[in-house]
Design an enzyme around this catalytic site. Structure first.
Site, PDB file in Angstrom:
ATOM      1  N   GLY A 198     -15.001   2.872  81.852  1.00  0.00           N
ATOM      2  CA  GLY A 198     -14.100   2.650  81.813  1.00  0.00           C
ATOM      3  C   GLY A 198     -14.212   3.191  83.930  1.00  0.00           C
ATOM      4  O   GLY A 198     -13.535   4.003  84.589  1.00  0.00           O
ATOM      5  N   ARG A 241      -1.976  -8.177  63.182  1.00  0.00           N
ATOM      6  CA  ARG A 241      -0.481  -6.845  62.704  1.00  0.00           C
ATOM      7  C   ARG A 241      -0.671  -5.848  64.438  1.00  0.00           C
ATOM      8  O   ARG A 241       0.071  -5.799  64.785  1.00  0.00           O
ATOM      9  CB  ARG A 241      -0.863  -6.120  61.819  1.00  0.00           C
ATOM     10  CG  ARG A 241      -0.176  -5.575  61.008  1.00  0.00           C
ATOM     11  CD  ARG A 241      -0.509  -5.301  59.647  1.00  0.00           C
ATOM     12  NE  ARG A 241      -1.393  -4.986  58.869  1.00  0.00           N
ATOM     13  CZ  ARG A 241      -2.262  -4.384  58.396  1.00  0.00           C
ATOM     14  NH1 ARG A 241      -0.943  -2.728  58.685  1.00  0.00           N
ATOM     15  NH2 ARG A 241      -3.129  -3.783  57.975  1.00  0.00           N
ATOM     16  N   MET A 263     -13.141  -4.426  74.801  1.00  0.00           N
ATOM     17  CA  MET A 263     -14.355  -5.850  74.175  1.00  0.00           C
ATOM     18  C   MET A 263     -14.072  -6.820  73.650  1.00  0.00           C
ATOM     19  O   MET A 263     -14.620  -7.316  72.662  1.00  0.00           O
ATOM     20  CB  MET A 263     -15.821  -5.024  73.846  1.00  0.00           C
ATOM     21  CG  MET A 263     -16.403  -3.873  75.233  1.00  0.00           C
ATOM     22  SD  MET A 263     -17.065  -5.681  76.522  1.00  0.00           S
ATOM     23  CE  MET A 263     -18.328  -5.701  75.703  1.00  0.00           C
ATOM     24  N   ILE A 294     -11.077  -9.838  71.773  1.00  0.00           N
ATOM     25  CA  ILE A 294     -10.784 -10.817  72.393  1.00  0.00           C
ATOM     26  C   ILE A 294      -9.218 -11.414  71.819  1.00  0.00           C
ATOM     27  O   ILE A 294      -8.520 -11.370  71.039  1.00  0.00           O
ATOM     28  CB  ILE A 294     -11.353 -12.458  71.779  1.00  0.00           C
ATOM     29  CG1 ILE A 294     -12.612 -12.120  72.650  1.00  0.00           C
ATOM     30  CG2 ILE A 294     -10.708 -13.216  71.870  1.00  0.00           C
ATOM     31  CD1 ILE A 294     -13.921 -13.354  72.447  1.00  0.00           C
ATOM     32  N   ASN A 318      -9.071  -9.996  84.292  1.00  0.00           N
ATOM     33  CA  ASN A 318      -9.866  -9.292  84.202  1.00  0.00           C
ATOM     34  C   ASN A 318     -10.931  -9.614  84.739  1.00  0.00           C
ATOM     35  O   ASN A 318     -11.208 -10.140  86.080  1.00  0.00           O
ATOM     36  CB  ASN A 318     -10.636 -10.703  82.834  1.00  0.00           C
ATOM     37  CG  ASN A 318     -12.069  -9.929  81.944  1.00  0.00           C
ATOM     38  OD1 ASN A 318     -12.011  -8.712  81.577  1.00  0.00           O
ATOM     39  ND2 ASN A 318     -12.567 -10.882  81.875  1.00  0.00           N
ATOM     40  N   HIS A 356     -15.005 -10.063  85.594  1.00  0.00           N
ATOM     41  CA  HIS A 356     -16.112 -10.409  84.602  1.00  0.00           C
ATOM     42  C   HIS A 356     -17.892 -10.376  85.035  1.00  0.00           C
ATOM     43  O   HIS A 356     -17.452 -10.812  86.830  1.00  0.00           O
ATOM     44  CB  HIS A 356     -15.713 -11.864  84.368  1.00  0.00           C
ATOM     45  CG  HIS A 356     -17.324 -11.974  83.343  1.00  0.00           C
ATOM     46  ND1 HIS A 356     -17.494 -11.781  82.234  1.00  0.00           N
ATOM     47  CD2 HIS A 356     -18.702 -12.812  83.848  1.00  0.00           C
ATOM     48  CE1 HIS A 356     -18.606 -12.121  81.516  1.00  0.00           C
ATOM     49  NE2 HIS A 356     -19.247 -13.461  82.117  1.00  0.00           N
ATOM     50  N   ASP A 413     -12.458 -16.270  79.187  1.00  0.00           N
ATOM     51  CA  ASP A 413     -14.356 -16.561  80.809  1.00  0.00           C
ATOM     52  C   ASP A 413     -13.497 -17.593  81.654  1.00  0.00           C
ATOM     53  O   ASP A 413     -14.428 -18.001  82.214  1.00  0.00           O
ATOM     54  CB  ASP A 413     -14.884 -16.295  81.045  1.00  0.00           C
ATOM     55  CG  ASP A 413     -15.705 -14.099  80.179  1.00  0.00           C
ATOM     56  OD1 ASP A 413     -14.907 -13.264  80.076  1.00  0.00           O
ATOM     57  OD2 ASP A 413     -17.014 -13.997  79.729  1.00  0.00           O
ATOM     58  N   GLU A 434     -17.794  -4.326  91.482  1.00  0.00           N
ATOM     59  CA  GLU A 434     -16.559  -4.476  90.881  1.00  0.00           C
ATOM     60  C   GLU A 434     -15.073  -3.205  91.610  1.00  0.00           C
ATOM     61  O   GLU A 434     -14.615  -4.416  91.557  1.00  0.00           O
ATOM     62  CB  GLU A 434     -17.070  -4.476  89.556  1.00  0.00           C
ATOM     63  CG  GLU A 434     -18.291  -5.365  88.771  1.00  0.00           C
ATOM     64  CD  GLU A 434     -17.904  -5.196  87.696  1.00  0.00           C
ATOM     65  OE1 GLU A 434     -17.335  -5.003  86.515  1.00  0.00           O
ATOM     66  OE2 GLU A 434     -19.132  -5.274  86.791  1.00  0.00           O
TER      67      GLU A 434
HETATM   68  C1  GRF Z   1     -17.667  -4.371  84.075  1.00  0.00           C
HETATM   69  O1  GRF Z   1     -19.022  -5.207  84.482  1.00  0.00           O
HETATM   70  C2  GRF Z   1     -16.876  -5.534  83.675  1.00  0.00           C
HETATM   71  O2  GRF Z   1     -17.349  -6.744  84.726  1.00  0.00           O
HETATM   72  C3  GRF Z   1     -17.265  -5.706  81.811  1.00  0.00           C
HETATM   73  O3  GRF Z   1     -17.371  -4.318  81.506  1.00  0.00           O
HETATM   74  C4  GRF Z   1     -17.667  -3.703  82.650  1.00  0.00           C
HETATM   75  C5  GRF Z   1     -17.126  -2.363  81.911  1.00  0.00           C
HETATM   76  O4  GRF Z   1     -18.015  -1.447  83.267  1.00  0.00           O
HETATM   77  N1  GRF Z   1     -16.099  -6.246  81.298  1.00  0.00           N
HETATM   78  P1  GRF Z   1     -16.269   0.215  83.062  1.00  0.00           P
HETATM   79  O5  GRF Z   1     -16.160   0.374  81.882  1.00  0.00           O
HETATM   80  O6  GRF Z   1     -15.795  -0.424  83.798  1.00  0.00           O
HETATM   81  O7  GRF Z   1     -17.607   1.265  83.330  1.00  0.00           O
END
Ligand code: GRF
Length: 193
Positions: free
Chosen positions: A20, A72, A95, A97, A112, A114, A150, A179
């Site tokens: 997170g 559900r 994680m 889909i 999202n 990535h 993605d 990020e």
């Molecule tokens: C990040 O690298 C994000 O791009 C990917 O999963 C990771 C999550 O990291 N989808 P965090 O839980 O936000 O620290």
């Protein structure tokens, strides 16, 4: 694009599964006056997700759903989102889909992040694959979520240079730092700010 109505912040849910750190940076951003969003709800498929602590500290409502029983559960998630008037969903290390049906319910309203320069390295274990291929650069991408993995329209990307002695651990750290800046920037862009 999502339209801002008046000066009210758009009610947003963040979906997580693990650490997170993106959630943490999004919470910080959402509290600034320039943020067009407020985070009203955190959804996790994992009751042990460390990121849930950030929600606890910030007193944001948290809901855990068992996504193993997808069809559900997704209906339950949708009704929870409706209950709290959620208009935008931010996936941040989520994680699972989501089904086509779920995505269509929030068409153009799910983002999202990535950890690669999409369209390269879709899917899991991106940093290891990037290093195994001796790439010179990697990075991260914020994109709209569509029904393919993605693959939705790219909103923003940030490139990072791979060092000579780069390891999976150091690259993860380097990309994550970007990020945390990129997601808020992408949100501002989506709202034309
Ligand atoms: C990040 O690298 C994000 O791009 C990917 O999963 C990771 C999550 O990291 N989808 P965090 O839980 O936000 O620290």
């Amino acid at each position: 694009m999502v339209k801002l109505i008046g000066y009210k912040k758009v009610k947003t849910a963040v979906f997580i599964s693990g650490t997170g750190s993106n959630l943490k940076s999004l919470i910080k951003f959402s509290k600034t006056s320039r943020s067009p969003i407020s985070i009203e709800l955190i959804v996790s498929n994992n009751p042990k997700a460390k990121g849930l602590n950030y929600g606890r500290i910030s007193k944001i409502r948290r809901k855990i759903f068992n996504f193993e029983k997808k069809n559900r559960i997704e209906n339950k998630v949708l009704s929870t989102l409706k209950k709290y008037n959620i208009k935008v969903i931010l996936l941040a290390g989520f994680m699972k889909i989501l089904s086509k049906k779920f995505i269509q319910n929030f068409k153009g309203k799910i983002l999202n992040i990535h950890p690669s320069l999409l369209p390269k390295y879709k899917g899991l274990n991106t940093h290891q694959r990037v290093l195994s291929n001796n790439e010179k650069y990697s990075g991260c991408t914020v994109h709209f979520v569509d029904t393919k993995l993605d693959s939705g329209k790219i909103i923003l990307q940030k490139k990072v240079k791979i060092s000579i002695n780069e390891t999976k651990k150091s690259l993860t750290k380097k990309v994550l730092a970007q990020e945390h800046k990129l997601y808020p920037k992408a949100i501002l862009k989506v709202f034309n700010l």
